[in-house]
Design a protein around this motif. Structure first.
Motif, PDB file in Angstrom:
ATOM      1  N   VAL A   5      -8.245   3.636  -3.702  1.00  0.00           N
ATOM      2  CA  VAL A   5      -7.758   4.440  -4.821  1.00  0.00           C
ATOM      3  C   VAL A   5      -6.449   5.104  -4.414  1.00  0.00           C
ATOM      4  O   VAL A   5      -6.435   5.940  -3.500  1.00  0.00           O
ATOM      5  CB  VAL A   5      -8.775   5.508  -5.243  1.00  0.00           C
ATOM      6  CG1 VAL A   5      -8.220   6.326  -6.401  1.00  0.00           C
ATOM      7  CG2 VAL A   5     -10.095   4.854  -5.636  1.00  0.00           C
ATOM      8  N   GLU A   6      -5.377   4.733  -5.113  1.00  0.00           N
ATOM      9  CA  GLU A   6      -4.077   5.322  -4.842  1.00  0.00           C
ATOM     10  C   GLU A   6      -3.883   6.593  -5.664  1.00  0.00           C
ATOM     11  O   GLU A   6      -4.419   6.725  -6.765  1.00  0.00           O
ATOM     12  CB  GLU A   6      -2.945   4.351  -5.189  1.00  0.00           C
ATOM     13  CG  GLU A   6      -2.981   3.018  -4.479  1.00  0.00           C
ATOM     14  CD  GLU A   6      -3.648   1.944  -5.294  1.00  0.00           C
ATOM     15  OE1 GLU A   6      -3.382   0.747  -5.058  1.00  0.00           O
ATOM     16  OE2 GLU A   6      -4.460   2.290  -6.184  1.00  0.00           O
ATOM     17  N   SER A   7      -3.067   7.485  -5.128  1.00  0.00           N
ATOM     18  CA  SER A   7      -2.689   8.686  -5.862  1.00  0.00           C
ATOM     19  C   SER A   7      -1.350   9.166  -5.335  1.00  0.00           C
ATOM     20  O   SER A   7      -0.878   8.704  -4.292  1.00  0.00           O
ATOM     21  CB  SER A   7      -3.746   9.783  -5.718  1.00  0.00           C
ATOM     22  OG  SER A   7      -3.887  10.167  -4.356  1.00  0.00           O
ATOM     23  N   LEU A  20       2.476   9.159  -1.243  1.00  0.00           N
ATOM     24  CA  LEU A  20       1.347   8.427  -1.818  1.00  0.00           C
ATOM     25  C   LEU A  20       0.169   8.468  -0.859  1.00  0.00           C
ATOM     26  O   LEU A  20       0.352   8.458   0.361  1.00  0.00           O
ATOM     27  CB  LEU A  20       1.735   6.977  -2.095  1.00  0.00           C
ATOM     28  CG  LEU A  20       2.950   6.737  -2.982  1.00  0.00           C
ATOM     29  CD1 LEU A  20       3.122   5.234  -3.214  1.00  0.00           C
ATOM     30  CD2 LEU A  20       2.849   7.488  -4.283  1.00  0.00           C
ATOM     31  N   SER A  21      -1.011   8.474  -1.440  1.00  0.00           N
ATOM     32  CA  SER A  21      -2.237   8.414  -0.654  1.00  0.00           C
ATOM     33  C   SER A  21      -3.070   7.236  -1.118  1.00  0.00           C
ATOM     34  O   SER A  21      -3.026   6.861  -2.293  1.00  0.00           O
ATOM     35  CB  SER A  21      -3.054   9.704  -0.812  1.00  0.00           C
ATOM     36  OG  SER A  21      -2.340  10.824  -0.364  1.00  0.00           O
ATOM     37  N   CYS A  22      -3.824   6.698  -0.201  1.00  0.00           N
ATOM     38  CA  CYS A  22      -4.754   5.604  -0.513  1.00  0.00           C
ATOM     39  C   CYS A  22      -6.080   5.953   0.139  1.00  0.00           C
ATOM     40  O   CYS A  22      -6.229   5.849   1.360  1.00  0.00           O
ATOM     41  CB  CYS A  22      -4.225   4.282   0.003  1.00  0.00           C
ATOM     42  SG  CYS A  22      -5.388   2.898  -0.197  1.00  0.00           S
ATOM     43  N   ALA A  23      -7.013   6.379  -0.676  1.00  0.00           N
ATOM     44  CA  ALA A  23      -8.337   6.737  -0.177  1.00  0.00           C
ATOM     45  C   ALA A  23      -9.247   5.520  -0.234  1.00  0.00           C
ATOM     46  O   ALA A  23      -9.247   4.779  -1.221  1.00  0.00           O
ATOM     47  CB  ALA A  23      -8.927   7.864  -1.011  1.00  0.00           C
ATOM     48  N   THR A  24     -10.003   5.313   0.821  1.00  0.00           N
ATOM     49  CA  THR A  24     -10.848   4.125   0.871  1.00  0.00           C
ATOM     50  C   THR A  24     -12.316   4.505   1.023  1.00  0.00           C
ATOM     51  O   THR A  24     -12.646   5.550   1.597  1.00  0.00           O
ATOM     52  CB  THR A  24     -10.462   3.210   2.042  1.00  0.00           C
ATOM     53  OG1 THR A  24     -10.837   3.854   3.271  1.00  0.00           O
ATOM     54  CG2 THR A  24      -8.975   2.942   2.065  1.00  0.00           C
TER      55      THR A  24
END
Length: 125
Positions: A5-7, A20-24
């Protein structure tokens, strides 16, 4: 199954910055090679940056972002980041994060197994 999920996307003026963040999901984030790609309207997907899994410590950047973007990961938080500085209008695109298990060529999008839905970055002039 890994979910990404990018944000952090948004609208910024040229010269500005975004992170940007990418939660996994999943318990083995540290074992994944992680990458960022982007796609602008009417253009092909473009490699932005990648970081290998724990223990390898290699970083890769696309020529158009070298010196401006920085990729990092926090294995304790299962999250990858992309710090984008000195943004230009040509950086406008949807940015996607991707993950891969096992050895891959980090610049090749086709070798990633998991993808996020993307986050829009718009840089105004």
């Amino acid at each position: 199954q890994v979910q990404l999920v990018e944000s952090g996307g948004g609208l910024v003026q040229a010269g500005g910055s975004l992170r940007l963040s990418c939660a996994t999901s999943g318990r083995t984030f540290s074992s994944y090679t992680m990458g960022w790609f982007r796609q602008a309207p009417g253009k092909e997907r473009e490699f932005v940056a990648a970081i290998r899994r724990r223990g390898y410590g290699a970083y890769y950047y696309g020529d158009s972002v070298k010196g401006r973007f920085t990729i990092s990961r926090d294995n304790a938080r299962n999250t990858m980041y992309l710090q984008m500085n000195s943004l230009k209008p040509e950086d406008t695109a949807v940015y996607y994060c991707a993950a891969a298990e096992g050895p891959i060529s980090p610049q090749k999008g086709d070798e990633y197994e998991y993808w996020g839905q993307g986050t829009q970055v718009t840089v105004s002039s």
